[in-house]
Design a protein around this motif. Structure first.
Motif, PDB file in Angstrom:
ATOM      1  N   MET A 155       0.832  -1.202   0.000  1.00 55.73           N
ATOM      2  CA  MET A 155       0.000   0.000   0.000  1.00 55.73           C
ATOM      3  C   MET A 155       0.869   1.256   0.000  1.00 55.73           C
ATOM      4  O   MET A 155       0.591   2.224  -0.723  1.00 55.73           O
ATOM      5  N   LEU A 156       1.915   1.241   0.796  1.00 56.27           N
ATOM      6  CA  LEU A 156       2.807   2.401   0.855  1.00 56.27           C
ATOM      7  C   LEU A 156       3.525   2.617  -0.474  1.00 56.27           C
ATOM      8  O   LEU A 156       3.692   3.756  -0.924  1.00 56.27           O
ATOM      9  N   ASN A 157       3.946   1.523  -1.103  1.00 56.20           N
ATOM     10  CA  ASN A 157       4.606   1.640  -2.411  1.00 56.20           C
ATOM     11  C   ASN A 157       3.663   2.222  -3.457  1.00 56.20           C
ATOM     12  O   ASN A 157       4.055   3.077  -4.263  1.00 56.20           O
ATOM     13  N   CYS A 158       2.416   1.763  -3.449  1.00 50.58           N
ATOM     14  CA  CYS A 158       1.417   2.287  -4.397  1.00 50.58           C
ATOM     15  C   CYS A 158       1.175   3.776  -4.144  1.00 50.58           C
ATOM     16  O   CYS A 158       1.076   4.566  -5.092  1.00 50.58           O
ATOM     17  N   PHE A 159       1.084   4.145  -2.875  1.00 52.32           N
ATOM     18  CA  PHE A 159       0.836   5.539  -2.526  1.00 52.32           C
ATOM     19  C   PHE A 159       2.013   6.418  -2.942  1.00 52.32           C
ATOM     20  O   PHE A 159       1.826   7.540  -3.433  1.00 52.32           O
ATOM     21  N   GLU A 160       3.228   5.929  -2.750  1.00 53.40           N
ATOM     22  CA  GLU A 160       4.417   6.687  -3.155  1.00 53.40           C
ATOM     23  C   GLU A 160       4.395   6.970  -4.651  1.00 53.40           C
ATOM     24  O   GLU A 160       4.663   8.090  -5.093  1.00 53.40           O
ATOM     25  N   LEU A 161       4.091   5.943  -5.436  1.00 53.49           N
ATOM     26  CA  LEU A 161       4.081   6.097  -6.897  1.00 53.49           C
ATOM     27  C   LEU A 161       2.996   7.072  -7.345  1.00 53.49           C
ATOM     28  O   LEU A 161       3.189   7.844  -8.284  1.00 53.49           O
ATOM     29  N   ALA A 162       1.852   7.038  -6.681  1.00 54.85           N
ATOM     30  CA  ALA A 162       0.725   7.873  -7.098  1.00 54.85           C
ATOM     31  C   ALA A 162       0.846   9.317  -6.632  1.00 54.85           C
ATOM     32  O   ALA A 162       0.431  10.238  -7.335  1.00 54.85           O
ATOM     33  N   SER A 163       1.428   9.534  -5.443  1.00 55.52           N
ATOM     34  CA  SER A 163       1.433  10.873  -4.842  1.00 55.52           C
ATOM     35  C   SER A 163       2.746  11.631  -5.002  1.00 55.52           C
ATOM     36  O   SER A 163       2.763  12.855  -4.945  1.00 55.52           O
ATOM     37  N   GLY A 164       3.850  10.910  -5.171  1.00 56.89           N
ATOM     38  CA  GLY A 164       5.152  11.572  -5.206  1.00 56.89           C
ATOM     39  C   GLY A 164       5.762  11.744  -3.834  1.00 56.89           C
ATOM     40  O   GLY A 164       6.921  12.165  -3.715  1.00 56.89           O
ATOM     41  N   LEU A 165       5.029  11.419  -2.771  1.00 60.78           N
ATOM     42  CA  LEU A 165       5.573  11.458  -1.412  1.00 60.78           C
ATOM     43  C   LEU A 165       6.397  10.201  -1.171  1.00 60.78           C
ATOM     44  O   LEU A 165       6.049   9.126  -1.657  1.00 60.78           O
ATOM     45  N   ASN A 166       7.461  10.345  -0.400  1.00 60.21           N
ATOM     46  CA  ASN A 166       8.325   9.210  -0.100  1.00 60.21           C
ATOM     47  C   ASN A 166       8.221   8.823   1.365  1.00 60.21           C
ATOM     48  O   ASN A 166       8.315   9.683   2.243  1.00 60.21           O
ATOM     49  N   VAL A 167       8.025   7.551   1.624  1.00 51.23           N
ATOM     50  CA  VAL A 167       7.964   7.054   2.991  1.00 51.23           C
ATOM     51  C   VAL A 167       9.377   6.994   3.554  1.00 51.23           C
ATOM     52  O   VAL A 167      10.302   6.528   2.891  1.00 51.23           O
ATOM     53  N   ASN A 168       9.545   7.476   4.768  1.00 51.08           N
ATOM     54  CA  ASN A 168      10.837   7.419   5.438  1.00 51.08           C
ATOM     55  C   ASN A 168      10.898   6.123   6.233  1.00 51.08           C
ATOM     56  O   ASN A 168      10.455   6.062   7.384  1.00 51.08           O
ATOM     57  N   TYR A 169      11.430   5.075   5.608  1.00 51.80           N
ATOM     58  CA  TYR A 169      11.455   3.770   6.259  1.00 51.80           C
ATOM     59  C   TYR A 169      12.367   3.754   7.475  1.00 51.80           C
ATOM     60  O   TYR A 169      12.224   2.894   8.347  1.00 51.80           O
ATOM     61  N   MET A 170      13.285   4.707   7.562  1.00 54.16           N
ATOM     62  CA  MET A 170      14.146   4.799   8.737  1.00 54.16           C
ATOM     63  C   MET A 170      13.358   5.224   9.971  1.00 54.16           C
ATOM     64  O   MET A 170      13.780   4.986  11.101  1.00 54.16           O
ATOM     65  N   LYS A 171      12.203   5.862   9.748  1.00 51.76           N
ATOM     66  CA  LYS A 171      11.397   6.338  10.877  1.00 51.76           C
ATOM     67  C   LYS A 171      10.175   5.461  11.140  1.00 51.76           C
ATOM     68  O   LYS A 171       9.428   5.721  12.076  1.00 51.76           O
ATOM     69  N   ILE A 172       9.967   4.431  10.326  1.00 54.87           N
ATOM     70  CA  ILE A 172       8.861   3.517  10.596  1.00 54.87           C
ATOM     71  C   ILE A 172       9.168   2.737  11.874  1.00 54.87           C
ATOM     72  O   ILE A 172      10.288   2.281  12.080  1.00 54.87           O
ATOM     73  N   ARG A 173       8.167   2.624  12.714  1.00 60.53           N
ATOM     74  CA  ARG A 173       8.315   1.871  13.952  1.00 60.53           C
ATOM     75  C   ARG A 173       7.190   0.845  14.043  1.00 60.53           C
ATOM     76  O   ARG A 173       6.061   1.116  13.685  1.00 60.53           O
ATOM     77  N   ILE A 174       7.528  -0.338  14.522  1.00 63.99           N
ATOM     78  CA  ILE A 174       6.545  -1.394  14.683  1.00 63.99           C
ATOM     79  C   ILE A 174       6.579  -1.877  16.125  1.00 63.99           C
ATOM     80  O   ILE A 174       7.638  -1.952  16.743  1.00 63.99           O
TER      81      ILE A 174
END
Length: 216
Positions: A155-174
């Protein structure tokens, strides 16, 4: 008596302010209820309270869930740059950003509709909880299943491609409640992110802690 005409710049600014006010009046009708910023009747504490109540209910029922905290790379400051007609600080900018961020909510709704993403259910009425948004801060709840982590990544990859926003995976927390660390680590590996123990901070506020205790 000399009558001065308003400058073109002043007229443009006034028109943008008027457009922003008009958009603000109707935007809450089209933006997902899980988005809690820039809209009348919604605020930062909405997301914080919901997140805490969900985790409180999960613990009360001795159930389990996985939590994902998502951030974008300078989403509001620099990544979102309308190319025509707008400048940073324009009154329309935050509302246009909400429309962009709504894309992720739309992708998530479709994944749930197609039964690709498993909701977390709380309370006896089986209330479904899966996502909270505050501007560019996104919080996912889901059942304990590595497949959900994979779907979130898609979902995040699809959103990145569609919006131009980039997810900061270094700041993702689980993090997780009521589940073993091996399973949480498997999900963290899928998203290439760090494991965060509860309680932790979301929007600057503590999440998942015991609010009856006082920290001195």
């Amino acid at each position: 008596m000399v009558v001065t005409k308003p400058s073109l710049k002043g007229v443009v600014i006034e028109e943008f302010c008027t457009s922003a006010l008009r958009m603000k009046m109707v935007l809450h009708k089209v933006i997902d209820v899980r988005q809690s910023t820039f809209l009348a009747g919604r605020g930062l504490m909405d997301s914080v309270l919901v997140a805490n109540e969900v985790l409180k209910e999960v613990k009360r029922r001795k159930s389990s869930c996985i939590l994902f905290k998502i951030d974008y790379e300078k989403a509001y400051d620099s990544e979102f740059k309308p190319r025509r007609g707008l400048r940073q600080g324009d009154p329309l900018e935050p509302f246009l950003f909400l429309i962009v961020a709504e894309g992720l909510a739309g992708v998530e709704r479709k994944a749930v509709e197609k039964e690709m993403f498993q909701n977390l259910t709380v309370e006896d009425k089986q209330v479904k909880v899966n996502m909270l948004q505050y501007a560019d801060n996104t919080f996912f709840f889901c059942k304990v299943n590595p497949h959900n982590a994979f779907v979130i990544k898609v979902m995040l990859n699809c959103f990145e491609l569609a919006s131009g926003l980039n997810v900061n995976y270094m700041k993702i927390r689980i993090g997780g409640v009521g589940c073993n660390q091996h399973l949480i680590q498997s999900c963290a590996t899928i998203l290439n992110c760090e494991v965060k123990k509860t309680p932790f901070k979301y929007l600057g506020m503590p999440i998942g802690g015991n609010h009856k205790r006082r920290c001195l």
